[in-house]
Design a protein around this motif. Structure first.
Motif, PDB file in Angstrom:
ATOM      1  N   ARG A 183       0.687  -1.049   0.030  1.00 57.73           N
ATOM      2  CA  ARG A 183       0.020  -0.036  -0.148  1.00 57.73           C
ATOM      3  C   ARG A 183       0.881   1.181   0.045  1.00 57.73           C
ATOM      4  N   GLU A 184       1.849   1.329   0.770  1.00 53.02           N
ATOM      5  CA  GLU A 184       2.784   2.346   0.872  1.00 53.02           C
ATOM      6  C   GLU A 184       3.525   2.546  -0.498  1.00 53.02           C
ATOM      7  N   ALA A 185       3.881   1.536  -1.076  1.00 53.76           N
ATOM      8  CA  ALA A 185       4.684   1.492  -2.396  1.00 53.76           C
ATOM      9  C   ALA A 185       3.696   2.225  -3.427  1.00 53.76           C
ATOM     10  N   SER A 186       2.486   1.626  -3.410  1.00 53.15           N
ATOM     11  CA  SER A 186       1.570   2.046  -4.403  1.00 53.15           C
ATOM     12  C   SER A 186       1.372   3.468  -4.258  1.00 53.15           C
ATOM     13  N   THR A 187       1.086   3.869  -3.182  1.00 50.51           N
ATOM     14  CA  THR A 187       0.814   5.570  -3.117  1.00 50.51           C
ATOM     15  C   THR A 187       2.357   6.225  -3.434  1.00 50.51           C
ATOM     16  N   LEU A 188       3.492   5.660  -3.351  1.00 52.04           N
ATOM     17  CA  LEU A 188       4.636   6.506  -3.640  1.00 52.04           C
ATOM     18  C   LEU A 188       5.040   6.212  -4.866  1.00 52.04           C
ATOM     19  N   LYS A 189       4.140   5.518  -5.765  1.00 56.28           N
ATOM     20  CA  LYS A 189       4.553   4.915  -7.313  1.00 56.28           C
ATOM     21  C   LYS A 189       6.040   4.098  -7.264  1.00 56.28           C
ATOM     22  N   LYS A 190       6.186   3.379  -6.143  1.00 57.89           N
ATOM     23  CA  LYS A 190       7.332   2.543  -6.359  1.00 57.89           C
ATOM     24  C   LYS A 190       7.048   0.990  -6.285  1.00 57.89           C
ATOM     25  N   GLN A 191       7.945   0.134  -6.457  1.00 55.82           N
ATOM     26  CA  GLN A 191       7.981  -1.130  -6.669  1.00 55.82           C
ATOM     27  C   GLN A 191       8.432  -1.975  -5.420  1.00 55.82           C
ATOM     28  N   VAL A 192       7.416  -3.056  -5.279  1.00 58.96           N
ATOM     29  CA  VAL A 192       7.956  -4.267  -4.311  1.00 58.96           C
ATOM     30  C   VAL A 192       7.937  -5.482  -4.818  1.00 58.96           C
ATOM     31  N   VAL A 193       8.779  -6.456  -4.391  1.00 68.29           N
ATOM     32  CA  VAL A 193       8.923  -7.750  -4.816  1.00 68.29           C
ATOM     33  C   VAL A 193       8.729  -8.526  -3.637  1.00 68.29           C
ATOM     34  N   VAL A 194       7.906  -9.475  -3.646  1.00 70.82           N
ATOM     35  CA  VAL A 194       7.589 -10.255  -2.370  1.00 70.82           C
ATOM     36  C   VAL A 194       8.537 -11.503  -2.442  1.00 70.82           C
ATOM     37  N   ALA A 195       9.319 -11.757  -1.326  1.00 68.33           N
ATOM     38  CA  ALA A 195      10.171 -12.828  -1.422  1.00 68.33           C
ATOM     39  C   ALA A 195       9.825 -13.711  -0.469  1.00 68.33           C
ATOM     40  N   VAL A 196      10.270 -15.316  -0.918  1.00 70.51           N
ATOM     41  CA  VAL A 196       9.736 -16.229   0.137  1.00 70.51           C
ATOM     42  C   VAL A 196      11.131 -17.111   0.094  1.00 70.51           C
ATOM     43  N   GLU A 197      11.044 -17.999   1.015  1.00 71.18           N
ATOM     44  CA  GLU A 197      12.297 -18.659   1.573  1.00 71.18           C
ATOM     45  C   GLU A 197      12.144 -20.186   0.942  1.00 71.18           C
ATOM     46  N   THR A 198      13.178 -20.975   0.614  1.00 68.86           N
ATOM     47  CA  THR A 198      13.350 -22.282   0.495  1.00 68.86           C
ATOM     48  C   THR A 198      14.451 -22.951   1.115  1.00 68.86           C
ATOM     49  N   ALA A 199      15.224 -22.252   1.795  1.00 68.26           N
ATOM     50  CA  ALA A 199      16.385 -22.790   2.526  1.00 68.26           C
ATOM     51  C   ALA A 199      16.043 -23.308   3.938  1.00 68.26           C
ATOM     52  N   ARG A 200      16.649 -24.206   4.600  1.00 70.19           N
ATOM     53  CA  ARG A 200      16.259 -24.527   5.918  1.00 70.19           C
ATOM     54  C   ARG A 200      16.132 -23.556   6.731  1.00 70.19           C
ATOM     55  N   SER A 201      15.172 -23.525   7.609  1.00 72.99           N
ATOM     56  CA  SER A 201      15.161 -22.152   8.412  1.00 72.99           C
ATOM     57  C   SER A 201      14.809 -22.577  10.074  1.00 72.99           C
ATOM     58  N   THR A 202      15.384 -21.692  11.114  1.00 71.50           N
ATOM     59  CA  THR A 202      15.404 -22.201  12.372  1.00 71.50           C
ATOM     60  C   THR A 202      14.180 -21.423  12.989  1.00 71.50           C
ATOM     61  N   GLU A 203      13.727 -20.398  12.365  1.00 68.96           N
ATOM     62  CA  GLU A 203      12.686 -19.495  12.694  1.00 68.96           C
ATOM     63  C   GLU A 203      11.157 -20.079  12.931  1.00 68.96           C
TER      64      GLU A 203
END
Length: 408
Positions: A342-362
């Motif tokens: 939403r912030e980026a749409s207002t500011l006319k900038k781009q957002v890439v949504v990243a996901v994880e495939t490596a092992r995670s301890t989180e």
């Protein structure tokens, strides 16, 4: 004479009552819920095949494929990272990835514009097409396969031996950007060959660097060395072998003092970000920052303004590390992505949504590690269907290349 006129009027009225609605009013087209405007040649229904025809420019502008016109052969080539379609004017068959495929209708020239059958082209490009006759609307929902995708390569040495393997995998998965860590001790010709080959497949390469310590002012010299190296490298090669951007992964919240002295670290990080902005201004390089999905909850010291919005004002794109392995539930990909989108749409900038495939301890729902790539694509499609309504949404990124490559 009066009887003849009345008779003719009756015939005309009876014919009108059987005219399909598609021919009676203008065809409307929407992509991902947004109406498409056609400035010159409008869509129409071909009366022989009863299929909707659209200008060829629609395919490149709205479906994300590249198009080429061969006037000598009267032939069209449409391609994305996964598909290649070749069809000739007047033909009711096409070569799709080297195989002949028949379809109803044919590409035609109309008023100087190339018109192509919408359903056939859309479905080859893996979009879903729905005809809504009540409103004369063709509704198209694009596939996640067609959206831009990025991936990180942290070990730049792998491009020495496995260039073809890396690029072929990236092309198969629809990757459009590789974030490649720069090892300044490596021979620059290795980067040159790799980038040249990647760009020949329409894959851009961004120079990747950063570590939590880069939030400290004492590390400004390291930041300057990285920027200078990339600028020098780019000036020594042609545009076909240049990095297209700088990709920073700093993550200051990983520093031990983040919780104790958050304000000091934030102010130091902001000073370094201002330095990056200054040193890259006018360079032609796209500047991308990796940030956590919750950065909108962190405020610029002394204000109520979010750090994510502050970053968006300064740089071209944010990659939000939205590390969840489910799209729609609470605490899922979509829920976490929306605030910064939403912030980026207002500011006319781009957002890439990243996901994880490596092992995670989180936690158990953070990474797609040990899950199949097919299941990940299914979740990404569900997320895409929701996120595509944001004008700032610029696709997905998968962390990282090596763990993605070995998924089932």
């Amino acid at each position: 004479m009066r009887k003849l006129a009345l008779c003719m009027l009756g015939i005309m009225l009876s014919l009108a009552s059987f005219t399909p609605a598609a021919f009676a009013s203008e065809i409307q087209v929407s992509v991902n819920g947004r109406d498409v405007q056609f400035p010159d040649e409008h869509p129409y229904v071909d009366q022989k095949s009863n299929h909707t025809m659209v200008p060829l420019t629609f395919v490149s502008d709205k479906l994300g494929a590249t198009t080429k016109w061969n006037g000598e052969l009267k032939q069209i080539t449409i391609s994305d990272n996964r598909n290649n379609i070749i069809l000739g004017i007047g033909d009711n068959h096409a070569l799709v990835n080297g195989k002949s495929v028949s379809f109803e209708g044919a590409a035609v020239l109309k008023n100087g514009r190339t018109m192509v059958p919408l359903r056939f082209i859309s479905e080859v490009l893996q979009a879903n097409v729905d005809w809504q006759p009540a409103s004369n609307l063709v509704s198209i929902m694009t596939s996640v396969a067609s959206v831009p995708k990025g991936t990180w390569i942290w070990d730049s040495h792998i491009i020495k031996q496995n260039q073809d393997k890396i690029i072929n995998f990236a092309k198969m998965k629809g990757v459009t950007s590789i974030y490649l860590q720069v090892n300044r001790d490596m021979d620059p010709t290795v980067y040159e060959n790799f980038i040249r080959n990647a760009k020949s497949e329409d894959i851009q390469v961004e120079a990747l660097e950063g570590r939590p310590e880069w939030a400290n002012k004492s590390k400004q010299e390291d930041i300057l060395k990285f920027i200078t190296w990339v600028k020098t490298y780019n000036s020594s090669v042609g545009p076909e072998a240049s990095f297209t951007g700088l990709h920073f992964d700093i993550e200051p919240y990983s520093l031990s003092g983040w919780k104790k002295d958050n304000k000091t670290i934030l102010e130091s990080w902001m000073d370094n970000l201002r330095l990056i902005e200054k040193e890259t201004k006018g360079s032609g390089l796209k500047i991308t920052m990796d940030v956590p999905y919750w950065l909108n909850t962190v405020k610029v010291p002394g204000t109520d303004y979010s750090m994510s919005a502050w970053l968006l004002e300064k740089f071209d794109c944010l990659n939000i590390m939205d590390y969840r392995n489910h799209a729609l539930d609470n605490d899922g990909i979509v829920e976490h992505a929306q605030a910064i989108l939403r912030e980026a749409s207002t500011l006319k900038k781009q957002v890439v949504v990243a996901v994880e495939t490596a092992r995670s301890t989180e936690g158990p729902r953070v990474s797609f590690y040990a899950m199949s790539s097919g299941l990940m694509e299914k979740e990404l499609q569900s997320a895409h269907n929701k996120l595509v309504h944001y004008s700032s949404y610029a696709g997905f990124a998968i962390h990282d290349f090596q763990s993605w490559e070995v998924m089932k």
